[in-house]
Design an enzyme around this catalytic site. Structure first.
Site, PDB file in Angstrom:
ATOM      1  N   GLU A 276       5.870   5.646  -1.325  1.00 21.08           N
ATOM      2  CA  GLU A 276       4.800   5.014  -0.914  1.00 21.08           C
ATOM      3  C   GLU A 276       3.488   5.086  -2.027  1.00 21.08           C
ATOM      4  O   GLU A 276       3.307   6.133  -2.636  1.00 21.08           O
ATOM      5  CB  GLU A 276       4.286   5.520   0.117  1.00 21.08           C
ATOM      6  CG  GLU A 276       2.838   4.701   0.820  1.00 21.08           C
ATOM      7  CD  GLU A 276       2.215   5.474   1.830  1.00 21.08           C
ATOM      8  OE1 GLU A 276       1.467   4.754   2.700  1.00 21.08           O
ATOM      9  OE2 GLU A 276       2.424   6.809   2.081  1.00 21.08           O
ATOM     10  N   LYS A 347       2.485  -2.256   6.225  1.00 22.04           N
ATOM     11  CA  LYS A 347       2.634  -1.215   7.025  1.00 22.04           C
ATOM     12  C   LYS A 347       1.744  -1.726   8.450  1.00 22.04           C
ATOM     13  O   LYS A 347       0.543  -2.285   8.275  1.00 22.04           O
ATOM     14  CB  LYS A 347       1.867  -0.156   6.594  1.00 22.04           C
ATOM     15  CG  LYS A 347       1.874   1.434   7.391  1.00 22.04           C
ATOM     16  CD  LYS A 347       1.388   2.245   6.471  1.00 22.04           C
ATOM     17  CE  LYS A 347       1.227   3.626   7.249  1.00 22.04           C
ATOM     18  NZ  LYS A 347       0.415   4.808   6.337  1.00 22.04           N
ATOM     19  N   CYS A 406       5.382   5.530   5.544  1.00 19.70           N
ATOM     20  CA  CYS A 406       4.822   6.998   6.002  1.00 19.70           C
ATOM     21  C   CYS A 406       4.553   7.214   7.366  1.00 19.70           C
ATOM     22  O   CYS A 406       5.648   7.432   8.118  1.00 19.70           O
ATOM     23  CB  CYS A 406       3.493   6.771   5.179  1.00 19.70           C
ATOM     24  SG  CYS A 406       2.607   8.509   4.970  1.00 19.70           S
TER      25      CYS A 406
END
Length: 534
Positions: A276, A347, A406
């Site tokens: 990321e 995300k 994440c």
């Protein structure tokens, strides 16, 4: 003196649970301590004679636990006052309210003629705690699935297998159940029949869970296909190193070394995964930039030269050119062998206040934050789950996968969508390098492992600094890269036949049953109190 002792019990409970959660001393956690860590809180809450005191005891336990176990949130750039300070205060307040619920329901068991009152009180405490953890992990954009009892069981692989039925909440319930039994025994001079019954019930449930776990671990699962992937851990904090050429160069060097090793063996990977936040310049605007940077080995020509698909974390501009300030999403890009973007996932679950500030979607709010408070409005969240597909060269087949970014690997609701969309594999890219602590890395791995168990799918994690690893459908860890080291590894990812687990079908039904039981006890307690008053 009694009040001081109650406060001490609550504080001591938070210390015990901090020890049980993966920490700087016990990286994998200490699950034996987790079995008793809530016993002091149970004693403290039972000794309380007022709603205020019970609220205070639960608030101390949950708030202090959050600070001690997630202290690394204090390293989250300029947002530490929110990510650690505000989140600890919020956690304590909400935890305190569950103390009020426990106090309200406990009134039902104060009556001497109440049959099995101690056993019911023990179960009620366990369901209250389970309900608290469910809310903590699912509280809208403030959801924070860390600091739970379940994550302490990470190394007890047999036990965590029940997550494919109950989710992580079944493990939390068992630990809270036993803690309450210990607390009940410690505060009484004589062990009553009711407490003995509760103890027997616990050992039956625990034994069944361990037996089920053993069956699941030894069960033969069919590997339908395999994906060969290079995972790259460049060990650079992109927040410190603003010049992403440094991270790209190191990632390229690690990738090249691994490719050379494979070439000598006559092998070639199906995909290369960088972590990321590797790319700081937002695409598609930065297309020309990455055609020419790094100067000695530009990124996009480099991808074309390797002729292998890449997954790389970066930024995507999502606002029109005429809108100011420009806003971006935190994205996982899939680049094809031609260096072009083939697909991306933005995300969905952003870190509260760290990556997302409420109402910042509004241009005026974003402008105010930037001009008046001098802070970034953060990322704009994605609004859907994106599915990816990739051909496997060796098998002439295709793998369908998803890329939780994440923090997202902590949310089963997101993975449930991915699973039912057809995902066969979870590829997680993460940047936890900012935490600067081993415990933060191990806690994240512990949380992520439950997703593999819940949906019986392999997960591979490619991180900036750790824990980069392959997680099997049993939650077992293999191919674990060392923390905070530059490292790349070619891993073989087994793609198993898809299992439609009970958890995949019914979701958090176990947690909802715990909430319903708690609500029933509270309702009955209030009803009895009204009758007594009349």
């Amino acid at each position: 003196m009694a009040v001081i002792l109650q406060v001490f019990y609550a504080f001591f409970s938070s210390l015990l649970q901090t020890t049980a959660i993966p920490n700087e001393i016990f990286l994998r956690g200490f699950p034996l301590v987790s079995l008793i860590c809530l016993a002091p809180l149970y004693i403290s809450a039972n000794k309380s004679r007022s709603y205020t005191m019970t609220f205070f005891c639960f608030a101390i336990q949950t708030g202090i636990l959050h600070i001690f176990s997630s202290f690394w949130l204090g390293f989250y750039r300029d947002f530490a006052i929110f990510t650690l300070g505000a989140s600890a205060a919020g956690t304590a307040i909400i935890g305190g309210f569950f103390g009020l619920f426990f106090h309200a329901g406990s009134k039902l068991f104060d009556s001497a003629h109440q049959k099995n009152s101690e056993a019911l009180r023990i179960i009620f405490f366990a369901t209250i705690w389970t309900s608290w953890e469910w809310l903590k992990c699912n509280f809208g954009f403030l959801a924070y699935p860390w600091g739970t009892l379940s994550m302490t069981a990470f190394s007890w692989t047999n036990l965590i297998q029940i997550a494919d039925i109950t989710g992580a909440y079944g493990i939390s319930f068992l630990f809270a159940f036993f803690s309450a039994i210990v607390g009940q025994i410690l505060q009484k001079q004589k062990i009553t029949k009711s407490t003995k019954n509760a103890t027997k019930a616990f050992f039956v449930l625990f034994s069944l869970a361990m037996l089920y776990g053993r069956i699941q671990i030894t069960k033969e699962r069919t590997i339908e296909k395999e994906l060969s992937a290079i995972i790259v851990q460049q060990n650079i904090d992109p927040w410190i190193s603003k010049d992403d050429r440094i991270g790209i160069r190191r990632s390229q060097a690690l990738t090249d070394t691994t490719l050379k090793e494979l070439e000598e063996l006559g092998k070639k990977p199906d995909i290369i995964v960088w972590s990321e936040g590797v790319l700081n310049h937002a695409l598609p605007n930065a297309q020309i930039y990455y055609e020419n940077v790094p100067e000695e080995n530009p990124l996009f020509p480099y991808i074309r030269k390797t002729a292998i698909p890449f997954i790389i974390g970066g930024a995507l501009t999502v606002t029109p050119k005429n809108v100011r300030p420009r806003r971006h999403s935190n994205v996982a890009f899939l680049f094809g062998t031609d260096g072009e973007i083939k697909n991306f996932h933005a995300k969905n679950h952003l870190v509260p206040f760290g990556e997302y500030i409420p109402f910042s979607e509004n241009a005026n709010v974003a402008r105010f934050l930037k001009s008046q408070l001098r802070i970034s409005a953060g990322w704009l969240p994605g609004n859907k789950v994106q599915l990816f597909s990739l051909p496997i060269k060796n098998d002439s087949d295709t793998v369908t996968f998803s890329i939780p970014i994440c923090f997202e690997d902590a949310f089963p609701d997101l993975h449930r969508k991915m699973f039912f969309d057809g995902s066969e594999l979870f590829i997680n890219i993460t940047n936890d390098s900012w935490s600067m602590t081993k415990s933060a890395e191990w806690q994240h791995l512990a949380v992520a492992a439950f997703r593999s168990v819940e949906f019986r799918q392999t997960m591979v994690r490619a991180t900036n600094s750790g824990c980069s690893a392959v997680i099997l459908p049993t939650g077992q860890i293999k191919e674990l890269l060392p923390l905070f080291e530059e490292k790349a590894e070619c891993v073989t990812l087994p793609i198993f036949s898809r299992e439609k687990t009970a958890y995949a079908v019914f979701g958090d039904v176990f947690a909802f049953l715990a909430i319903l039981f708690s609500a029933f006890i509270i309702f009955k307690s209030r009803k009895c109190a009204i009758k007594s008053y009349l």
